[in-house]
Design a protein around this motif. Structure first.
Motif, short mmCIF file in Angstrom:
data_model
loop_
_atom_site.label_atom_id
_atom_site.label_comp_id
_atom_site.label_asym_id
_atom_site.label_seq_id
_atom_site.Cartn_x
_atom_site.Cartn_y
_atom_site.Cartn_z
N UNK A 12 91.61 43.42 21.39
CA UNK A 12 92.71 43.71 20.47
C UNK A 12 92.26 43.63 19.02
N UNK A 13 92.79 44.52 18.19
CA UNK A 13 92.42 44.47 16.78
C UNK A 13 92.92 43.18 16.13
N UNK A 14 92.25 42.79 15.09
CA UNK A 14 92.63 41.57 14.39
C UNK A 14 91.88 40.35 14.85
N UNK A 15 91.20 40.45 15.96
CA UNK A 15 90.39 39.33 16.46
C UNK A 15 88.94 39.62 16.15
N UNK A 16 88.29 38.73 15.42
CA UNK A 16 86.89 39.00 15.09
C UNK A 16 86.01 38.86 16.33
N UNK A 17 84.99 39.69 16.45
CA UNK A 17 84.09 39.58 17.60
C UNK A 17 83.17 38.37 17.45
N UNK A 18 82.77 37.83 18.58
CA UNK A 18 81.81 36.72 18.57
C UNK A 18 80.40 37.29 18.46
N UNK A 19 79.57 36.71 17.63
CA UNK A 19 78.20 37.21 17.52
C UNK A 19 77.41 36.92 18.79
N UNK A 20 76.57 37.85 19.19
CA UNK A 20 75.78 37.70 20.41
C UNK A 20 74.52 36.87 20.18
N UNK A 21 74.05 36.80 18.96
CA UNK A 21 72.78 36.12 18.68
C UNK A 21 72.80 34.64 19.09
N UNK A 22 73.84 33.85 18.73
CA UNK A 22 73.82 32.43 19.17
C UNK A 22 73.82 32.28 20.69
N UNK A 23 74.52 33.17 21.40
CA UNK A 23 74.52 33.09 22.86
C UNK A 23 73.13 33.41 23.41
N UNK A 24 72.47 34.40 22.83
CA UNK A 24 71.13 34.77 23.28
C UNK A 24 70.14 33.64 23.01
N UNK A 25 70.24 33.00 21.85
CA UNK A 25 69.33 31.90 21.51
C UNK A 25 69.53 30.72 22.45
N UNK A 26 70.80 30.37 22.73
CA UNK A 26 71.07 29.25 23.64
C UNK A 26 70.60 29.57 25.05
N UNK A 27 70.81 30.80 25.50
CA UNK A 27 70.36 31.20 26.83
C UNK A 27 68.85 31.15 26.94
N UNK A 28 68.15 31.66 25.93
CA UNK A 28 66.70 31.64 25.93
C UNK A 28 66.17 30.21 25.92
N UNK A 29 66.81 29.35 25.14
CA UNK A 29 66.40 27.95 25.10
C UNK A 29 66.57 27.27 26.46
N UNK A 30 67.66 27.59 27.16
CA UNK A 30 67.89 27.00 28.49
C UNK A 30 66.85 27.49 29.48
N UNK A 31 66.50 28.77 29.42
CA UNK A 31 65.50 29.32 30.34
C UNK A 31 64.12 28.70 30.07
N UNK A 32 63.75 28.58 28.80
CA UNK A 32 62.46 27.99 28.46
C UNK A 32 62.41 26.53 28.88
N UNK A 33 63.49 25.79 28.66
CA UNK A 33 63.55 24.39 29.05
C UNK A 33 63.38 24.24 30.56
N UNK A 34 64.06 25.08 31.34
CA UNK A 34 63.94 25.01 32.79
C UNK A 34 62.52 25.36 33.23
N UNK A 35 61.91 26.33 32.58
CA UNK A 35 60.53 26.70 32.93
C UNK A 35 59.56 25.56 32.66
N UNK A 36 59.70 24.91 31.51
CA UNK A 36 58.82 23.78 31.20
C UNK A 36 59.05 22.62 32.18
N UNK A 37 60.29 22.38 32.55
CA UNK A 37 60.57 21.32 33.52
C UNK A 37 59.92 21.63 34.86
N UNK A 38 59.98 22.89 35.27
CA UNK A 38 59.36 23.26 36.54
C UNK A 38 57.83 23.15 36.45
#
Length: 107
Positions: free
Chosen positions: A10-36
């Motif tokens: 709906x108009x009037x609602x600002x979109x959420x930026x995708x960059x913070x979600x991508x950074x958090x997701x990448x950090x979680x994947x890297x953390x899991x890889x290092x733990x493994x």
């Protein structure tokens, strides 16, 4: 409802930026890889000890940087968790020692 950039919301609602979600997701994947990867060099109790000990720096950071307040029960519970894991780790280290400094780099 959340709206990401490029969504038809709906108009009037600002979109959420995708960059913070991508950074958090990448950090979680890297953390899991290092733990493994740490699994190859450290025994399980040592891994659990270091993962669970992250609770203490997180609480310290929250208290000093973000001015978050914790009650005494929270401090007691976190101290008991880490103390118990230290005892388990020390007991297992005597039975099946597996220690490699490279494993600590991955944790």
């Amino acid at each position: 409802q959340l709206r990401l950039e490029g969504d038809n919301a709906p108009p009037g609602r600002p979109p959420l930026p995708q960059k913070p979600f991508a950074i958090n997701g990448l950090g979680a994947v890297i953390s899991m890889g290092f733990s493994n990867m740490a699994c190859l060099f450290l025994n399980y109790p040592t891994q659990v000890l270091f993962r669970s000990s992250k609770l203490i720096p997180t609480m310290i950071l929250g208290a000093f940087w973000f001015k978050q307040r914790y009650n005494w029960q929270t401090y007691l519970a976190s101290t008991m968790i880490v103390s118990g894991l230290i005892m388990l780790s020390l007991a297992d280290a005597q039975i099946s020692p597996q220690f490699d400094p490279i494993g600590f780099l991955f944790i």
